[in-house]
Design an enzyme around this catalytic site. Structure first.
Site, PDB file in Angstrom:
ATOM      1  N   VAL A   1     -49.197   3.907   5.102  1.00  0.00           N
ATOM      2  CA  VAL A   1     -49.567   5.034   5.951  1.00  0.00           C
ATOM      3  C   VAL A   1     -50.356   4.540   7.165  1.00  0.00           C
ATOM      4  CG1 VAL A   1     -49.564   6.701   4.085  1.00  0.00           C
ATOM      5  CG2 VAL A   1     -51.655   5.449   4.600  1.00  0.00           C
ATOM      6  N   ASP A   2     -50.494   3.205   7.277  1.00  0.00           N
ATOM      7  CA  ASP A   2     -51.201   2.652   8.435  1.00  0.00           C
ATOM      8  C   ASP A   2     -50.180   1.966   9.347  1.00  0.00           C
ATOM      9  OD1 ASP A   2     -50.501   0.518   6.903  1.00  0.00           O
ATOM     10  OD2 ASP A   2     -52.546  -0.143   6.476  1.00  0.00           O
ATOM     11  N   ASP A   3     -50.656   1.202  10.302  1.00  0.00           N
ATOM     12  CA  ASP A   3     -49.729   0.566  11.240  1.00  0.00           C
ATOM     13  C   ASP A   3     -49.250  -0.795  10.747  1.00  0.00           C
ATOM     14  OD1 ASP A   3     -49.672   2.663  13.029  1.00  0.00           O
ATOM     15  OD2 ASP A   3     -51.600   2.066  13.877  1.00  0.00           O
TER      16      ASP A   3
END
Ligand code: 6R9
Length: 695
Positions: free
Chosen positions: A565-567
């Protein structure tokens, strides 16, 4: 700007301000979307498999052990740790941890006061218990027909020789040693030799560019590098030593000198020693230095919390982080997960297709299986060369019992014809495993039905570089599988599913995946930057370790991992930080700015989609696209090369200057009907421009 290594400026641009909120998470809404898609996909029933676990009679056994592992971790792990050799017993209150930034320094300790050595537990222990003649490493070269067998005694002797050589170079307990080698027996041997003398190994995947090698070597200040001349991967020969040479030149220019480089000549690469450049005084050959060393060497008994290794991995921001694992807890959890998840017993022929350059190769190739006394296949090549049947030829040849691979390989094989699988005797196989990314139902089904003929348990193991070992995973024959679910937590692992406010969600639902209490192989720190460690993993949600993944929990308590859910994007099971790729792209003099997102890719899981805006007067033709891709390859490595380069006249910024990645992701995945609210964009017209000039 030179095309040199990532400049400080480029790095700083992507570094978060200190103590910035750690979680650059996608809002839960976006996560729920992907989860909804996953849930809507047809739910497959797993075939009932008939497997008897050698340690657990069934679900009740698991429940009982799990409960104790959470309520009394010190007692639970203390009992298990007695199965390993400790030169000195740990203290009674050996287990402590703090996951709450408000309560002080984040820390984890297991078996405090104890002294041991993981290499001793991997090798000497088996030899002393009469298993010295058991095969330890079964090496299979890239080209069929070349292989090598090494028993536990032989492997131990080789490890001791190299340990003696390292000591002769002045390497002592706590010193870092960098390793840049392909999958030869010498790679696990190198790791074990470091561990034997208490040196901290830092394995750099032999696919990273000279720039990446240089920054890793300098970050951990490795004075000795263990390397190999070359490797053949499939049909392609790659000169590895020249990569090391370039890296050492870069380091040297920046004021850091590597004193010695030991080079293993890899005859299977097809090239002779004479083509390898050796620098006088610095570079020496393995086969002239090592055979004359004594085959015994003293064990360095290290403290349980002494560092064992560093492994650099990508995060959502900044340069790669040196994930540090310590000795005792990592050893016990690597051994225990291998024993339970793969039901590994001494002499079992086990094959993990991962490279030792990644965490899977550390825990489930080098350490875990050897702690269990297993016979380990070490495969130099690519599993689809010379034909897609290669994996199953190797399984048949060595009579592999447990086979552990990544969904990306399964996806690439399932399209190439079942006859490649069925033509080979796979009756030795008992357990199939997967790791690295969510496995899609179609791939699960093919793995189960075609490879396993519907008879074998599949263990879909969720874990991370930072967790060191399996966290959420099926135990074969203990509870039923659900295709696509990593099922239930391993002993000692207490997952928490939280919403964006950090509130724990009970029962079925969806949220961010966190862990509530320390497990033995918890990441201890980011080397040289404990602040970043605390910010990245613990500042986002109070009192919790945040994994960076989203998940769903169903009515049976089973976990379904939905991805990052992060980059961070996951390309063929390899973690790549979008910020790193962006920094690399902007090193090209014609690139003004870049934004990188992931998109769904049929084989790789995710592909890399790069939006670039160019300097005044430049146009994106095929030649420039190629140059941009080459810049990334040269600065990170071939595996990080963008799949798509899209010219962006503007980068879709909000009025406050933030890139709206959510919208860029939608455009990349051709979901422009679901762009959502774009009213905060500084120039909404850019959306239409982007849609009209798709590559
Ligand atoms: C072991 C490893 C970690 C990230 C992790 C997650 C993804 C790994 C998975 C999985 C779904 C699984 N991941 N295993 N996702 N199901 N069984 O791969 O470590 O390279 O650090 O990557 O990989 O997104 O956060 P690492």
């Amino acid at each position: 700007r030179s095309a040199g290594r990532l400049s400080e400026a480029a790095l700083n641009r992507s570094l978060p301000p200190k103590k910035e909120q750690a979680c650059r998470c996608q809002p839960l809404r976006a996560v729920q979307k992907t989860m909804a898609a996953a849930v809507e996909a047809p739910v497959l029933e797993a075939p009932a498999v008939d497997y008897k676990h050698s340690l657990l009679a069934g679900r009740e056994d698991y429940d009982k052990m799990y409960k104790r592992s959470i309520e009394d971790p010190a007692g639970f792990w203390g009992d298990i740790a007695k199965g390993y050799h400790w030169e000195q017993q740990w203290e009674d209150d050996h287990h402590n941890h703090n996951f709450d930034v408000a309560a002080g320094r984040i820390s984890t300790e297991f078996f405090k006061g104890g002294r041991t050595n993981i290499a001793y537990n991997c090798l000497d222990r088996h030899v002393q218990e009469g298993r010295g003649d058991v095969d330890c490493l079964l090496w299979e070269a890239n080209d069929p027909g070349t292989d090598r067998r090494m028993t536990y005694s032989e492997t131990l002797a080789e490890v001791c020789r190299l340990a003696n050589w390292l000591r002769a170079q002045g390497i002592k307990k706590g010193d870092a040693v960098a390793i840049y080698m392909p999958m030869l027996c010498e790679l696990p041997i190198a790791m074990l030799a470091c561990a034997r003398i208490g040196a901290v190994h830092s394995v750099i995947f032999a696919g990273f560019s000279p720039e990446s090698i240089a920054s890793r070597i300098q970050d951990c200040k490795a004075r000795v590098v263990l390397a190999a001349s070359a490797v053949k991967r499939g049909k392609k020969a790659i000169d590895l030593k020249s990569m090391v040479d370039k890296a050492l030149d870069v380091s040297s220019k920046e004021g850091f000198e590597v004193k010695k480089c030991l080079v293993c000549h890899n005859a299977s690469s097809g090239s002779g020693k004479e083509v390898t450049h050796m620098k006088d005084g610095r570079d020496v050959w393995w086969d002239t230095e090592i055979p004359s060393q004594k085959p015994e060497s003293e064990v360095e008994w290290v403290h349980s919390e002494d560092p064992l290794f560093l492994l650099y991995t990508s995060g959502s921001t900044g340069k790669p982080k040196g994930v540090l694992h310590s000795t005792g807890g990592y050893m016990v959890m690597a051994g225990t997960t291998s024993r339970y998840v793969f039901d590994l017993q001494p002499g079992d022929v086990y094959w993990c297709t991962a490279d030792c350059g990644w965490i899977t190769g550390h825990t489930y190739l080098t350490y875990g299986p050897l702690l269990c006394g297993a016979t380990n296949v070490v495969f130099e090549g690519t599993p689809t060369y010379p034909t897609p049947a290669r994996s199953w030829q190797v399984v048949e040849k060595f009579k592999v019992k447990q086979y552990y691979t990544a969904p990306t390989l399964i996806r690439s094989l399932l399209g190439s014809g079942n006859e490649h699988v069925t033509a080979h005797d796979r009756s030795s196989l008992k357990i199939l495993g997967t790791v690295g990314e969510p496995i899609n139902p179609e791939a699960w089904k093919w793995y189960s039905e075609v490879v396993g003929e519907g008879k074998l348990p599949i263990v879909d193991t969720w874990w991370q570089t930072e967790t060191g070992a399996h966290m959420i995973t099926p135990l074969p024959g203990v509870f039923p599988a659900k295709p696509g679910s990593a099922t239930l937590p391993f002993f000692g692992v207490a997952p928490a599913m939280v919403n964006e406010h950090g509130h724990e969600i009970q029962g079925p639902g969806e949220g961010y995946l966190c862990i509530k209490q320390a497990w033995p192989s918890t990441i201890r720190t980011i080397f040289g930057d404990h602040d970043r460690y605390e910010t990245t993993y613990f500042a986002g949600f109070k009192g919790l370790y945040f994994s960076g993944d989203g998940c769903r929990r169903d009515e049976d308590g089973y976990y379904w991992i939905t991805g990052r859910v992060d980059d961070v994007i996951n390309v063929s099971g390899h973690r790549i930080g979008t910020a790193e790729v962006e920094s690399a792209l902007t090193l090209h003099p014609k690139c003004a700015e870049a934004a990188v997102v992931g998109y769904e890719h049929p084989i790789k899981g995710q592909g890399i989609y790069a939006y670039v805006s160019l300097r005044e007067g430049e146009a994106l033709d095929d030649a420039l696209k190629k140059e941009l891709v080459m810049t990334v390859r040269g600065n990170i490595g071939a595996f990080a090369a963008p799949d798509v380069v899209h010219w962006a006249p503007g980068l879709l910024k909000t009025r406050s200057g933030k890139i709206m990645r959510r919208v860029l992701r939608k455009i990349a995945s051709k979901e422009e009907s679901q762009l959502g609210d774009t009213s905060t964009l500084a120039d909404p017209g850019v959306v239409d421009q982007l849609l009209s000039n798709r590559p």
